[in-house]
Design a protein around this motif. Structure first.
Motif, PDB file in Angstrom:
ATOM      1  N   ASN A 150       0.865  -1.184   0.000  1.00  0.00           N
ATOM      2  CA  ASN A 150       0.000   0.000   0.000  1.00  0.00           C
ATOM      3  C   ASN A 150       0.899   1.230   0.000  1.00  0.00           C
ATOM      4  N   VAL A 151       0.600   2.146  -0.894  1.00  0.00           N
ATOM      5  CA  VAL A 151       1.413   3.359  -0.998  1.00  0.00           C
ATOM      6  C   VAL A 151       0.487   4.555  -1.139  1.00  0.00           C
ATOM      7  N   SER A 152       0.787   5.622  -0.403  1.00  0.00           N
ATOM      8  CA  SER A 152       0.099   6.891  -0.640  1.00  0.00           C
ATOM      9  C   SER A 152       1.108   8.014  -0.458  1.00  0.00           C
ATOM     10  N   LEU A 153       0.733   9.177  -0.903  1.00  0.00           N
ATOM     11  CA  LEU A 153       1.615  10.340  -0.770  1.00  0.00           C
ATOM     12  C   LEU A 153       0.885  11.450  -0.025  1.00  0.00           C
ATOM     13  N   MET A 154       1.637  12.184   0.782  1.00  0.00           N
ATOM     14  CA  MET A 154       1.113  13.390   1.440  1.00  0.00           C
ATOM     15  C   MET A 154       1.922  14.567   0.949  1.00  0.00           C
ATOM     16  N   ARG A 155       1.248  15.652   0.632  1.00  0.00           N
ATOM     17  CA  ARG A 155       2.012  16.864   0.349  1.00  0.00           C
ATOM     18  C   ARG A 155       2.729  17.283   1.615  1.00  0.00           C
ATOM     19  N   LYS A 156       3.830  17.977   1.446  1.00  0.00           N
ATOM     20  CA  LYS A 156       4.669  18.325   2.597  1.00  0.00           C
ATOM     21  C   LYS A 156       3.884  19.011   3.718  1.00  0.00           C
ATOM     22  N   ASP A 157       2.859  19.812   3.341  1.00  0.00           N
ATOM     23  CA  ASP A 157       2.134  20.556   4.382  1.00  0.00           C
ATOM     24  C   ASP A 157       0.849  19.845   4.824  1.00  0.00           C
ATOM     25  N   ALA A 158       0.591  18.648   4.276  1.00  0.00           N
ATOM     26  CA  ALA A 158      -0.678  17.968   4.586  1.00  0.00           C
ATOM     27  C   ALA A 158      -0.652  17.404   6.004  1.00  0.00           C
ATOM     28  N   THR A 159      -1.838  17.265   6.594  1.00  0.00           N
ATOM     29  CA  THR A 159      -1.913  16.701   7.942  1.00  0.00           C
ATOM     30  C   THR A 159      -2.575  15.326   7.923  1.00  0.00           C
ATOM     31  N   GLU A 160      -3.200  14.981   6.803  1.00  0.00           N
ATOM     32  CA  GLU A 160      -3.848  13.673   6.714  1.00  0.00           C
ATOM     33  C   GLU A 160      -3.212  12.824   5.628  1.00  0.00           C
ATOM     34  N   PHE A 161      -3.305  11.520   5.795  1.00  0.00           N
ATOM     35  CA  PHE A 161      -2.777  10.621   4.772  1.00  0.00           C
ATOM     36  C   PHE A 161      -3.515  10.828   3.454  1.00  0.00           C
ATOM     37  N   GLY A 162      -2.829  10.593   2.380  1.00  0.00           N
ATOM     38  CA  GLY A 162      -3.457  10.623   1.066  1.00  0.00           C
ATOM     39  C   GLY A 162      -4.170   9.297   0.792  1.00  0.00           C
ATOM     40  N   THR A 163      -4.828   9.230  -0.371  1.00  0.00           N
ATOM     41  CA  THR A 163      -5.494   7.992  -0.777  1.00  0.00           C
ATOM     42  C   THR A 163      -4.431   6.985  -1.217  1.00  0.00           C
ATOM     43  N   ARG A 164      -4.619   5.730  -0.789  1.00  0.00           N
ATOM     44  CA  ARG A 164      -3.600   4.720  -1.094  1.00  0.00           C
ATOM     45  C   ARG A 164      -4.030   3.826  -2.244  1.00  0.00           C
ATOM     46  N   THR A 165      -3.034   3.257  -2.883  1.00  0.00           N
ATOM     47  CA  THR A 165      -3.291   2.139  -3.799  1.00  0.00           C
ATOM     48  C   THR A 165      -2.635   0.918  -3.175  1.00  0.00           C
ATOM     49  N   GLU A 166      -3.102  -0.244  -3.584  1.00  0.00           N
ATOM     50  CA  GLU A 166      -2.568  -1.480  -3.030  1.00  0.00           C
ATOM     51  C   GLU A 166      -2.072  -2.353  -4.178  1.00  0.00           C
ATOM     52  N   THR A 167      -0.764  -2.415  -4.349  1.00  0.00           N
ATOM     53  CA  THR A 167      -0.193  -3.222  -5.434  1.00  0.00           C
ATOM     54  C   THR A 167      -0.079  -4.660  -4.934  1.00  0.00           C
ATOM     55  N   LYS A 168      -0.758  -5.562  -5.649  1.00  0.00           N
ATOM     56  CA  LYS A 168      -0.931  -6.938  -5.166  1.00  0.00           C
ATOM     57  C   LYS A 168       0.217  -7.847  -5.609  1.00  0.00           C
ATOM     58  N   ASN A 169       0.445  -8.869  -4.786  1.00  0.00           N
ATOM     59  CA  ASN A 169       1.298  -9.996  -5.171  1.00  0.00           C
ATOM     60  C   ASN A 169       2.622  -9.598  -5.809  1.00  0.00           C
ATOM     61  N   VAL A 170       3.366  -8.843  -5.057  1.00  0.00           N
ATOM     62  CA  VAL A 170       4.687  -8.438  -5.526  1.00  0.00           C
ATOM     63  C   VAL A 170       5.638  -9.557  -5.097  1.00  0.00           C
ATOM     64  N   ASN A 171       6.140 -10.306  -6.091  1.00  0.00           N
ATOM     65  CA  ASN A 171       6.682 -11.615  -5.746  1.00  0.00           C
ATOM     66  C   ASN A 171       8.186 -11.793  -5.733  1.00  0.00           C
ATOM     67  N   SER A 172       8.916 -10.712  -5.481  1.00  0.00           N
ATOM     68  CA  SER A 172      10.334 -10.884  -5.151  1.00  0.00           C
ATOM     69  C   SER A 172      10.729  -9.695  -4.295  1.00  0.00           C
ATOM     70  N   LEU A 173      11.837  -9.829  -3.582  1.00  0.00           N
ATOM     71  CA  LEU A 173      12.264  -8.746  -2.693  1.00  0.00           C
ATOM     72  C   LEU A 173      12.556  -7.498  -3.507  1.00  0.00           C
ATOM     73  N   LYS A 174      13.221  -7.699  -4.625  1.00  0.00           N
ATOM     74  CA  LYS A 174      13.567  -6.561  -5.476  1.00  0.00           C
ATOM     75  C   LYS A 174      12.305  -5.874  -5.963  1.00  0.00           C
ATOM     76  N   SER A 175      11.299  -6.697  -6.344  1.00  0.00           N
ATOM     77  CA  SER A 175      10.061  -6.124  -6.867  1.00  0.00           C
ATOM     78  C   SER A 175       9.352  -5.257  -5.828  1.00  0.00           C
ATOM     79  N   VAL A 176       9.489  -5.588  -4.542  1.00  0.00           N
ATOM     80  CA  VAL A 176       8.848  -4.781  -3.501  1.00  0.00           C
ATOM     81  C   VAL A 176       9.386  -3.353  -3.592  1.00  0.00           C
ATOM     82  N   GLU A 177      10.701  -3.268  -3.711  1.00  0.00           N
ATOM     83  CA  GLU A 177      11.340  -1.957  -3.796  1.00  0.00           C
ATOM     84  C   GLU A 177      10.927  -1.237  -5.084  1.00  0.00           C
ATOM     85  N   VAL A 178      10.957  -1.967  -6.181  1.00  0.00           N
ATOM     86  CA  VAL A 178      10.629  -1.381  -7.483  1.00  0.00           C
ATOM     87  C   VAL A 178       9.181  -0.908  -7.512  1.00  0.00           C
ATOM     88  N   ALA A 179       8.268  -1.733  -6.966  1.00  0.00           N
ATOM     89  CA  ALA A 179       6.844  -1.395  -7.018  1.00  0.00           C
ATOM     90  C   ALA A 179       6.543  -0.144  -6.192  1.00  0.00           C
TER      91      ALA A 179
END
Ligand code: ADP
Ligand code: MG
Ligand code: ZN
Length: 503
Positions: free
Chosen positions: A225-254
């Motif tokens: 799950n990844v989301s972004l907050m603008r530097k001045d934001a106080t709440e989390f942004g909307t997240r996406t959930e990238t499924k089934n990332v199947n190697s350690l390297k892919s976790v970083e890349v994804a």
């Protein structure tokens, strides 16, 4: 709108992402437990059997069948919880998570919802440069795996397939899902934190011996799950959930890709949609999956066919005493035993060499030679063959045999490397390769003497220099002899013979 569509396919420069946003991560790791039987029935869990040969009325959800929880799976879940410093709930319940999917024969999955067996823990992680990072764990809960859909025709994806086949062998295999609390403050290091966490978790699960943790076979799967907050934001942004990332390297890349993709959309004034995304191994990109259901969509309710799990506190204490030496403790111990610097140790960990070296030493090799082989020659081989060290087709036992042959003087290091290369190419066992190829070091002085005499005769000026006392000049002659003997001579002996011949 056009601008948004254009932006959607673009990626913002990573530096720019970091300048404008703070990433927030959440990692969900599913681990398939290595129990002999499934979570709620007695079917075997072995990987790779013929489709639909490991199924029964319970795991394919026939009416009237009743589940019974696998005690060994509960034991593993508790041990995982304890190792992750979680609290173990005195009474936890299974819940039905209702959804229709073809590989889900019951139309619901038995999982845990608001009362997971383990909750509120943490895992200490080391980043590649040695910085410690604590990842907070929200919960670890038990559930069952789904079956597998195979899409036939086309690329293997559902789009473009002519039909699909279903294999329910995996349906009902016990899973533990480990969910982190939101990981904040990692900034530029977010992708490496994600990778380091999954790596540490994998090592921990392996040490616990609860799973074979093979990411390539799907026994460890990560959703990022990844989301972004603008530097001045106080709440989390909307997240996406990238499924089934199947190697350690892919976790970083994804994670990195999602950060850059989301940032491009946000910079262009667009919005992030809460959705699942598919990861594409080939090019490290993600593409839209389904709009994310909310918990309400699943109509969770307590599983009426299973009693609450109420482990005896004495049993939990006892399981606490069965925890293995934790990987980070083991690592410190090994570092002390080997007497290597933090930096060297870090490199050994980062290339995944520790276990291989230990197994090579256990098979009889010296620690230093074992280290040398895995981090230099074999690491180069892994690199050029495009696999991880552990994916090389040479076993620690075979490496130890080759090291033994070099130690005995039967092979030079160079010859040993030729043998290792042949093993990697699938030519068989080291001793056999040495015999088949006649690779042993030439011990026969008369054969060597002949090669020395020839080399000296071919280079009279150098021979003259050596006779005049320029011992360094012998190097060229030794090199020629080594060439003439296809590397099969012992260079130290050759040098002795050269010097003797020039006395
Ligand atoms: P779901 O059922 O949608 O998969 P989970 O609670 O199982 O939800 O997992 C969500 C994961 O995402 C958790 O690790 C959580 O900490 C993390 N998370 C929650 N909100 C955010 C957010 N805004 N950005 C990134 N990660 C988040
Ligand atoms: Mg989830
Ligand atoms: Zn079954």
């Amino acid at each position: 709108m056009d601008a948004m569509i254009a932006a959607a396919s673009e990626l913002l420069d990573y530096d720019q992402v970091i300048a404008d946003f703070d990433p927030v991560l959440g990692l969900e790791v599913h681990v398939e437990l290595g129990t002999v039987t499934k979570m709620f029935c007695g079917c075997p869990t072995a990987f790779g059997a013929d489709p639909n040969t490991q199924v029964c009325p319970v795991c394919i959800g026939l009416p009237g069948s009743l589940p019974v929880a696998n005690a060994k799976a509960i034991e593993s879940a508790i041990r995982i919880g304890l190792a992750l410093n979680c609290s173990i709930r005195p009474s936890s319940v299974f819940a039905r998570k209702n959804y229709f999917y073809p590989d889900q024969p019951k139309n619901y999955q038995i999982s845990q919802y608001d009362e997971p067996i383990a909750h509120d823990g943490y895992l200490e992680v080391l980043l590649p440069d040695g910085t410690p990072w604590r990842v907070e764990i929200e919960r670890a809960h038990m559930e069952e795996d789904t079956g597998k859909s195979l899409h036939i025709g086309g690329s293997g994806r559902i789009h473009g397939a002519s039909h699909s086949l279903l294999d329910y062998n995996r349906a009902g295999v016990p899973l533990v899902e480990i969910v982190t609390k939101p990981i904040v403050g990692a900034g530029v290091r977010a992708p490496e934190v994600a990778r380091a966490y999954v790596t540490a978790l994998r090592d921990l699960l392996k040490a616990l011996d609860v799973s074979d943790v093979r990411m390539d076979q799907g026994s460890l799967r990560c959703d990022a799950n990844v989301s972004l907050m603008r530097k001045d934001a106080t709440e989390f942004g909307t997240r996406t959930e990238t499924k089934n990332v199947n190697s350690l390297k892919s976790v970083e890349v994804a994670v990195r890709h999602e950060m850059r993709r989301q940032a491009a959309i946000l910079e262009a004034g667009g919005e992030i949609i809460q959705e699942t995304r598919h990861f594409h191994e080939e090019d490290g990109t993600t593409s839209a999956g389904r709009r994310k259901e909310t918990a309400e969509d699943y109509r969770y309710f307590p599983e009426p066919d299973l009693p609450p799990v109420q482990p005896d506190p004495a049993w939990i204490d006892e399981l606490g005493t069965t925890l293995p030496e934790m990987p980070w403790v083991r690592r410190t111990r090994i570092q002390e035993e080997w007497g290597v610097s933090d930096e060297v140790m870090r490199d050994l960990v980062n290339v995944g060499a520790i276990d291989l070296i230990i197994e090579t030493v256990d098979a009889g090799a010296g620690a230093e030679a074992a280290r040398g082989w895995w981090v230099s020659f074999l690491a180069q081989q892994a690199n050029s063959r495009g696999v991880e060290l552990s994916g090389l087709s040479i076993t620690p036992g075979q490496v130890a045999t080759i090291i033994g042959l070099v130690d005995e003087g039967k092979l030079t290091t160079k010859l040993g490397q030729q043998v290792a290369t042949a093993v990697l190419d699938g030519e068989g066992e080291p001793e056999q390769i040495v015999a088949d190829r006649g690779l042993e070091v030439v011990r026969d002085d008369s054969a060597l003497q002949k090669a020395v005499d020839e080399a000296l005769a071919a280079n009279p000026d150098i021979a003259e220099k050596i006779r005049g006392g320029k011992v360094q000049a012998a190097g060229k002659i030794v090199g020629d002899v080594m060439k003439a003997t296809r590397g099969q001579a012992d260079p130290a002996r050759v040098k002795e013979l050269v010097l003797a011949a020039c006395q």
